[in-house]
Scaffold this motif. Structure first.
Motif, PDB file in Angstrom:
ATOM      1  N   SER A 296       0.716  -1.293  -0.217  1.00  0.00           N
ATOM      2  CA  SER A 296       0.502  -0.195   0.121  1.00  0.00           C
ATOM      3  C   SER A 296       1.239   0.972  -0.463  1.00  0.00           C
ATOM      4  O   SER A 296       2.026   1.085   0.261  1.00  0.00           O
ATOM      5  N   SER A 324      -3.754  -1.354  -1.237  1.00  0.00           N
ATOM      6  CA  SER A 324      -4.406   0.397  -0.852  1.00  0.00           C
ATOM      7  C   SER A 324      -3.403   1.282  -1.311  1.00  0.00           C
ATOM      8  O   SER A 324      -2.019   1.429  -1.411  1.00  0.00           O
ATOM      9  N   LEU A 351      -8.349  -2.064  -1.610  1.00  0.00           N
ATOM     10  CA  LEU A 351      -8.011  -1.685  -2.270  1.00  0.00           C
ATOM     11  C   LEU A 351      -9.103  -0.491  -1.729  1.00  0.00           C
ATOM     12  O   LEU A 351      -9.366   0.315  -3.010  1.00  0.00           O
ATOM     13  N   CYS A 354      -7.461   3.608  -4.437  1.00  0.00           N
ATOM     14  CA  CYS A 354      -7.171   3.608  -5.311  1.00  0.00           C
ATOM     15  C   CYS A 354      -7.743   3.707  -7.058  1.00  0.00           C
ATOM     16  O   CYS A 354      -7.348   3.352  -7.969  1.00  0.00           O
TER      17      CYS A 354
END
Length: 470
Positions: A296, A324, A351, A354
């Protein structure tokens, strides 16, 4: 025990978070002569017992089989630390000592460590967030040669201990059976990283290495990764928020693929992971045992995301994937399509933020309708404000196929708010078909009065206990 709502157990005294007072500690101490088989004492999260530990420790000779002593967040004082040190001689079987989240220990660790005897059986030592000083680090280094059985050492969130890490690292050779070393946010710098790498040659049994949150080690891997590659038993490597440089990425691209037992890799919040031209993400294909990959906030570009997607085809055991805060995923989730089809074990997909679009959510639903993502338990789609109401409607209409889903987050960004559109009825209909769902994040979605009432009555009407975070 009954007074505190706990079940009596002659071997395990669990009084965590019971709002104990100094008086309770005295009463507890008077019971120890009647508990000769006691092996565990857990008094964590009882801030009211700070300063009263001596009443307990002087009675520990009655429980000389004691193996576990947990005193997290008890507001321990210098007197408590001294009392603990004096008690070491009468609890020769002690294997686990957890003193985490006691900030007053800082600067006073020597009161404890100087009492440890050679051949001590301690295997687990946890001193997280105790405000340890550089001098405490020196005291800790001195005891490593008297606790040869140490398997877990957790010094996380002690930002001043990095100054003595070189000294600690030199004595890690005395604990060759160490399996976990947690140094999250310890104020490590490049020179301490180099000393740590030298120590790794003596830690062949290491399973977990966490050096995350040490921003000043960025740029130091070029001189400090030689022995990391030899950790053939390493299963968990956490390097998130380490400010790795492009030069670091060159080294890590060569070293990490050699960690043949690796199961968890966290590279999050390192922006050069996504912009580097080095092929680390593509080389993850050489780590087929990987179960968790967290990348992320790594500034992934379409090229690096594509490399990751191709590598994921070779990760059959993948259970957790966190992408993410990588904007390039939005509109490009199709690149991950084939990998998600093969990821039969995946349970967590994150996610968040995103930049997802309607087509991405439609793709997820299409995958599940074809029988994929069948084991998914946690799905984070929060902060994807670009998805249209139509997109959410498509998603919620197909949501019921996630039969094992327990957590779902579709919250909007803190700066946003939108009315729940035509999809609200689709959501409620899907919830009746998701028996495992326990938590639904819907922050900043504006519910009408009638929608709110329907949501509030849902649990009662359907005999459910879903926690709605609105």
């Amino acid at each position: 025990m009954q007074k505190l709502g706990k079940k009596p157990n002659s071997k395990n005294l669990d009084l965590n978070n019971c709002a104990l007072s100094a008086t309770d500690v005295t009463e507890l101490a008077s019971l120890l002569p009647f508990l000769p088989e006691l092996e565990e004492i857990s008094l964590s999260w009882n801030g009211g017992i700070g300063g009263s530990l001596k009443a307990l420790t002087v009675q520990l000779h009655h429980v000389n089989l004691l193996k576990v002593l947990r005193l997290n967040n008890c507001r321990l004082t210098a007197e408590d630390v001294t009392s603990l040190g004096e008690a070491f001689e009468i609890v020769p079987q002690l294997e686990e000592l957890d003193l985490s989240w006691n900030s007053n220990i800082g600067g006073k660790l020597s009161l404890l460590t100087k009492k440890l005897q050679k051949g001590c059986k301690i295997r687990f030592l946890k001193i997280t967030d105790c405000n340890l000083t550089a001098k405490d680090g020196e005291s800790l280094a001195q005891i490593l040669n008297v606790i040869p059985n140490l398997e877990v050492l957790d010094l996380s969130i002690n930002k001043h201990i990095g100054c003595s890490m070189k000294i600690i690292a030199q004595d890690l050779k005395n604990v060759p059976g160490l399996k976990q070393l947690n140094l999250h946010m310890c104020g490590l710098k490049q020179d301490s990283l180099q000393a740590l790498d030298t120590a790794l040659q003596h830690l062949a049994e290491l399973r977990k290495l966490d050096i995350s949150g040490n921003k000043e080690i960025g740029g130091g891997f070029k001189d400090s990764a030689a022995h990391l590659a030899n950790l053939k038993n390493l299963e968990v490597l956490d390097l998130h928020q380490c400010c790795v440089t492009e030069e670091d990425m060159t080294i890590l691209s060569q070293v990490i693929p050699l960690l043949s037992s690796l199961q968890e890799l966290n590279l999050s919040s390192n922006k050069n992971v996504g912009v580097s031209s080095d092929p680390l993400l593509g080389r993850l294909r050489f780590l087929p045992k990987l179960k968790s990959v967290a990348i992320s906030n790594c500034c992934l570009r379409e090229e690096s995301f594509s490399s990751l997607a191709e590598a994921a085809l070779h990760l059959p055991e993948l259970e957790i994937l966190d992408l993410s805060w990588n904007k390039c995923v939005g509109g490009n989730l199709k690149l991950l399509l084939e990998a998600l089809k093969l990821a039969t074990e995946i349970q967590v997909l994150r996610l968040s933020s995103c930049n997802l679009v309607t087509e991405d959510l439609a793709l997820l639903i299409l995958l599940t309708q074809d029988g994929h993502l069948a084991r998914l338990q946690k799905l984070d789609l929060s902060y994807n404000d670009n998805v249209s109401d139509e997109g959410w409607a498509i998603f919620f209409k197909g949501l019921a196929v996630f039969k094992e889903l327990s957590e779902l987050d579709v919250s909007l960004r803190p700066s946003s708010c939108r009315d729940c559109g035509m999809w609200f009825s689709e959501l409620l209909a899907a919830l009746t078909k998701l028996p495992a769902l326990a938590e639904l994040g819907m922050q900043r979605w504006v519910l009408s009065e009638s929608q709110r009432k329907r949501l509030e009555s849902f649990n009662q009407d359907n005999k459910r206990s879903i926690r709605f975070d609105c």
